[in-house]
Design a protein around this motif. Sequence first.
Motif, PDB file in Angstrom:
ATOM      1  N   GLU A 205      -4.269   3.839   6.560  1.00 28.85           N
ATOM      2  CA  GLU A 205      -5.117   3.727   5.287  1.00 28.85           C
ATOM      3  C   GLU A 205      -5.661   2.444   5.216  1.00 28.85           C
ATOM      4  OE1 GLU A 205      -1.813   4.183   2.478  1.00 28.85           O
ATOM      5  OE2 GLU A 205      -1.628   6.269   2.886  1.00 28.85           O
TER       6      GLU A 205
ATOM      7  N   ASN B  16       8.743  -6.295   6.377  1.00 30.10           N
ATOM      8  CA  ASN B  16       7.290  -5.637   6.687  1.00 30.10           C
ATOM      9  C   ASN B  16       6.393  -6.682   7.228  1.00 30.10           C
ATOM     10  OD1 ASN B  16       8.222  -3.121   5.352  1.00 30.10           O
ATOM     11  ND2 ASN B  16       8.072  -4.366   3.382  1.00 30.10           N
TER      12      ASN B  16
ATOM     13  N   SER C  89       4.990   8.113  10.729  1.00 35.84           N
ATOM     14  CA  SER C  89       5.952   7.093   9.967  1.00 35.84           C
ATOM     15  C   SER C  89       4.959   6.578   8.850  1.00 35.84           C
ATOM     16  CB  SER C  89       6.645   6.077  10.784  1.00 35.84           C
ATOM     17  OG  SER C  89       5.594   5.134  11.341  1.00 35.84           O
ATOM     18  N   LYS C  90       6.044   5.930   8.012  1.00 36.25           N
ATOM     19  CA  LYS C  90       5.210   5.191   6.917  1.00 36.25           C
ATOM     20  C   LYS C  90       4.401   4.011   7.256  1.00 36.25           C
ATOM     21  CE  LYS C  90       8.805   5.843   3.353  1.00 36.25           C
ATOM     22  NZ  LYS C  90       9.738   5.192   2.270  1.00 36.25           N
ATOM     23  N   ALA C  91       4.987   3.376   8.498  1.00 33.50           N
ATOM     24  CA  ALA C  91       4.300   2.316   9.120  1.00 33.50           C
ATOM     25  C   ALA C  91       2.718   2.764   9.484  1.00 33.50           C
ATOM     26  CB  ALA C  91       5.011   1.430  10.117  1.00 33.50           C
ATOM     27  N   GLU C  92       2.787   3.869  10.387  1.00 36.61           N
ATOM     28  CA  GLU C  92       1.448   4.367  10.871  1.00 36.61           C
ATOM     29  C   GLU C  92       0.630   4.939   9.723  1.00 36.61           C
ATOM     30  OE1 GLU C  92       3.392   6.459  14.937  1.00 36.61           O
ATOM     31  OE2 GLU C  92       3.717   7.502  12.941  1.00 36.61           O
ATOM     32  N   GLN C  93       1.393   5.457   8.715  1.00 35.33           N
ATOM     33  CA  GLN C  93       0.342   5.847   7.574  1.00 35.33           C
ATOM     34  C   GLN C  93      -0.411   4.566   7.065  1.00 35.33           C
ATOM     35  OE1 GLN C  93       3.157   8.083   5.119  1.00 35.33           O
ATOM     36  NE2 GLN C  93       2.956   9.948   6.285  1.00 35.33           N
ATOM     37  N   LEU C  94       0.380   3.731   6.710  1.00 36.79           N
ATOM     38  CA  LEU C  94      -0.412   2.427   6.040  1.00 36.79           C
ATOM     39  C   LEU C  94      -1.109   1.761   6.890  1.00 36.79           C
ATOM     40  CD1 LEU C  94      -0.333   0.583   3.540  1.00 36.79           C
ATOM     41  CD2 LEU C  94       1.707  -0.835   4.850  1.00 36.79           C
TER      42      LEU C  94
ATOM     43  N   LYS D 127      -3.566  -0.833  -0.677  1.00 38.46           N
ATOM     44  CA  LYS D 127      -2.839   0.163  -0.118  1.00 38.46           C
ATOM     45  C   LYS D 127      -1.504  -0.624   0.216  1.00 38.46           C
ATOM     46  CE  LYS D 127      -6.524   2.689   0.499  1.00 38.46           C
ATOM     47  NZ  LYS D 127      -6.717   3.559  -0.288  1.00 38.46           N
ATOM     48  N   THR D 128      -1.225  -1.458  -0.177  1.00 32.29           N
ATOM     49  CA  THR D 128       0.143  -2.212  -0.003  1.00 32.29           C
ATOM     50  C   THR D 128       1.148  -2.210  -1.188  1.00 32.29           C
ATOM     51  OG1 THR D 128      -0.527  -4.411  -0.213  1.00 32.29           O
ATOM     52  CG2 THR D 128      -0.534  -3.532   1.998  1.00 32.29           C
TER      53      THR D 128
ATOM     54  N   LEU E 104       4.661  -1.884  -1.220  1.00 29.22           N
ATOM     55  CA  LEU E 104       5.859  -2.594  -0.576  1.00 29.22           C
ATOM     56  C   LEU E 104       6.118  -3.750  -1.402  1.00 29.22           C
ATOM     57  CD1 LEU E 104       4.014  -2.814   3.064  1.00 29.22           C
ATOM     58  CD2 LEU E 104       5.778  -1.385   2.125  1.00 29.22           C
TER      59      LEU E 104
END
Length: 141
Positions: A40, A65, A32-37, A95-96, A99
């Motif tokens: 990272e 978030n 998911s996007k959360a897991e990727q972020l 990396k954020t 958002l």
Amino acid sequence: MTLSKLPRPLAAVLILGLFLLGITACGVGGPSKAEQLSKEMQDAAMSVAGMQQADVHVIMNTSGNFITAKLTGTGSDQASLAEALDKALPAMLEKTTALNNGSFAISIFSPDDSVSVGSRALGYTGDSSLEEFREYFLNRP
């Protein structure tokens, strides 16, 4: 026609096909996007000297978030931990940038958890707003 009325080999193939389709459907799409972020940000923190471990948890839902990070440094005094945190924060916050909003909490601890340092030790006086963290730590000279 019901499954029991099909010839056995055909029924077995049909059942196996449905089973495999179900298994592969569960894994479609990757992390998911959360897991990727989270990954990272952990990688960014670990790229900094003085870092032993980085645990970053990212929750993305309709409420917003939410990012929390617990870093473990290699040093055991506040000065070395603050230095590692000072280097890690900009790398992680970069990396954020995709958002638009969120909350952010971070601390760094000594390997035995006896000493900790937060963003206040680096002069940050804002709240937990991700935008305020980025504004402060990404725009310093």
